[in-house]
Enzyme design. Structure first.
Site, PDB file in Angstrom:
ATOM      1  CG  ASP A  60      36.375  98.629-109.053  1.00 22.81           C
ATOM      2  OD1 ASP A  60      36.774  97.450-109.083  1.00 22.81           O
ATOM      3  OD2 ASP A  60      35.243  98.964-108.618  1.00 22.81           O
TER       4      ASP A  60
ATOM      5  CG  ASN B 280      27.954  90.706-113.531  1.00 28.30           C
ATOM      6  OD1 ASN B 280      27.704  90.956-114.701  1.00 28.30           O
ATOM      7  ND2 ASN B 280      29.179  90.452-113.103  1.00 28.30           N
TER       8      ASN B 280
ATOM      9  CG  HIS C 197      27.094  86.317-114.762  1.00 27.06           C
ATOM     10  ND1 HIS C 197      28.051  86.912-113.970  1.00 27.06           N
ATOM     11  CD2 HIS C 197      26.283  85.622-113.912  1.00 27.06           C
ATOM     12  CE1 HIS C 197      27.852  86.589-112.700  1.00 27.06           C
ATOM     13  NE2 HIS C 197      26.768  85.796-112.643  1.00 27.06           N
TER      14      HIS C 197
ATOM     15  CG  ASP D 199      30.882  88.037-119.635  1.00 29.51           C
ATOM     16  OD1 ASP D 199      31.394  88.374-118.541  1.00 29.51           O
ATOM     17  OD2 ASP D 199      30.581  86.857-119.908  1.00 29.51           O
TER      18      ASP D 199
ATOM     19  CD  GLU E 184      34.580  94.345-110.051  1.00 27.53           C
ATOM     20  OE1 GLU E 184      34.352  94.668-108.876  1.00 27.53           O
ATOM     21  OE2 GLU E 184      34.725  93.155-110.408  1.00 27.53           O
TER      22      GLU E 184
END
Length: 424
Positions: free
Chosen positions: A293, A301, A306, A310, A337
């Site tokens: 994680d 973010n 974002h 990504d 994530e």
């Protein structure tokens, strides 16, 4: 994927050429039998006419001499005439009589040997010949009857002659039938069978995984006939099948790949974990799972956006695949994530070493993270769990739950660390 079934071979009595040759031979023989029967019937009529003509001709030749012998009552001359006729073909008996029906000369057998029904039906009415013998004393006066000559043909001799001629006709008919059959088979093979075998060989040489790339044969002289249309239809069919396989592969890739990172998705992970668990049960080998994680990813973010998030997910996925390189292992995006690694035939210590390399690889990315609680770059927390499938009551779901608990412990302990346990 199971191997393709073996391709059938062509040869022996099951080949198209052999079947066509047998069929052609049967048809040719049947036609030769029919034609031979018609020819035999015609030959029987011809032979009857020949026998009658030859017999009358013989009688014409000896009539003058026989008449003179009868007129002079000369048995020696009559015997010579009879001997000459008996020596002729198919003659069984000759009798010469004078005008008082006294026998002057008789040669041959009086009786007839038994003959078949067919021979008797063909020649039975052509055996006996009677010819009056006439002698003219005065050229200007009428001829007087001075006797008679009787000739009987041999039914056995005629029958044997007919059999010999029939055998010759039948033999020639069979030879003609065989020659015609051979020519038909050769022409059929050159025009049809050989092109079909080329088409079969091209299909047999094609790759089952890439049927649309088959070596399409070029059949000279068959561009616009049925064979040419067959090749074009096969080409279209194989290309359509190839298109279907390509679509299937694309759909399979879409259904098992994560659209953002390109690695396996959750669906692929679930099926892979279940299959790996069953294999480990059969082989009695350990199975390990690592849950990863990204720490404080929501804050990342919110701060960087974002798009950067990504990009980070793709970079982490790439680092995972570069680290976990065994063909038997799986790297997948678990969700958001979170990532997961499945390590067959790996115990807890081996899984911890892999987890350590993953943690270092993510740190080595050097992605800035201003909102990180610990370091100033992107880090990850990892939960490792290992089990020996086959022990009572254990399931792959319990293994995954154990890895999730260890991930929770790693986060509670401050993130950017590894927590592990062995499932008992």
């Amino acid at each position: 994927m199971s191997p393709p079934p073996p391709r059938p071979t062509i040869g022996g009595r099951h080949s198209l050429t052999a079947k066509q040759a047998a069929l052609t031979l049967v048809i040719a023989l049947l036609l030769s039998v029919i034609a031979g029967g018609i020819e035999l019937a015609s030959d029987a009529r011809t032979m009857r006419q020949e026998v009658q003509s030859q017999t009358r001709h013989m009688l014409d030749l000896v009539q003058g001499t026989a008449a003179e012998a009868a007129f002079q009552l000369n048995p020696e001359l009559a015997a010579q005439v009879a001997d000459g006729l008996v020596d002729g073909e198919h003659v069984a008996r000759v009798v010469i009589r004078d005008d008082f029906e006294r026998i002057m000369a008789a040669r041959g057998q009086a009786g007839e040997a038994a003959a078949g029904r067919l021979t008797r039906a063909l020649f039975g009415d052509s055996l006996h010949y009677h010819r009056p013998l006439t002698y003219q004393l005065d050229r200007s006066g009428p001829a007087d009857t001075v006797g008679e000559i009787e000739l009987t043909l041999s039914l056995d001799s005629l029958g044997q002659a007919f059999i010999d001629r029939s055998l010759l006709i039948v033999s020639l008919g069979v030879l003609k039938a065989l020659a015609i059959a051979a020519l038909v088979v050769a022409a059929f093979h050159l025009v049809i069978t050989r092109p079909l075998l080329r088409v079969h060989a091209a299909i047999a040489a094609s790759d089952p995984q890439r049927p649309g790339q088959w070596p399409k044969p070029q059949l000279k002289g068959h561009g616009n006939d049925e064979l040419g249309h067959l090749v074009e239809s096969l080409d279209g069919l194989l290309k359509a099948f190839q298109h279907g396989l390509d679509q299937r592969d694309r759909f399979h890739q879409i259904s098992t790949r994560d659209g953002l990172t390109g690695i396996a998705n959750r669906r692929r992970f679930d099926s892979f974990l279940a299959d790996s668990w069953q294999r480990a049960q059969r082989s009695r080998t350990p199975l390990s799972v690592i849950l990863i994680d990204i720490d404080n990813f929501k804050d990342f973010n919110d701060h960087y956006g974002h798009v950067s998030g990504d990009d980070t997910l793709r970079a982490v996925a790439s680092a995972l695949t570069d680290t976990v390189t065994r063909a038997t292992d799986l790297v997948a995006r678990y969700g958001g994530e979170e990532f997961v690694c499945v390590l067959p035939e790996t115990d807890l210590e081996g899984a911890r070493r892999v987890a350590g390399r993953i943690r270092e690889a993510i740190l080595a990315l050097g992605i800035p993270h201003a909102r990180s609680a610990g370091r100033d770059r992107v880090t990850a927390s990892l939960g490792v769990a290992s089990a020996m499938p086959g022990e009572d009551g254990m399931t792959c779901e319990q293994l995954l739950e154990s890895a999730d608990r260890q991930l929770y412990h790693a986060k509670r302990q401050g993130r950017d660390r590894i927590a592990s346990s062995h499932l008992e």
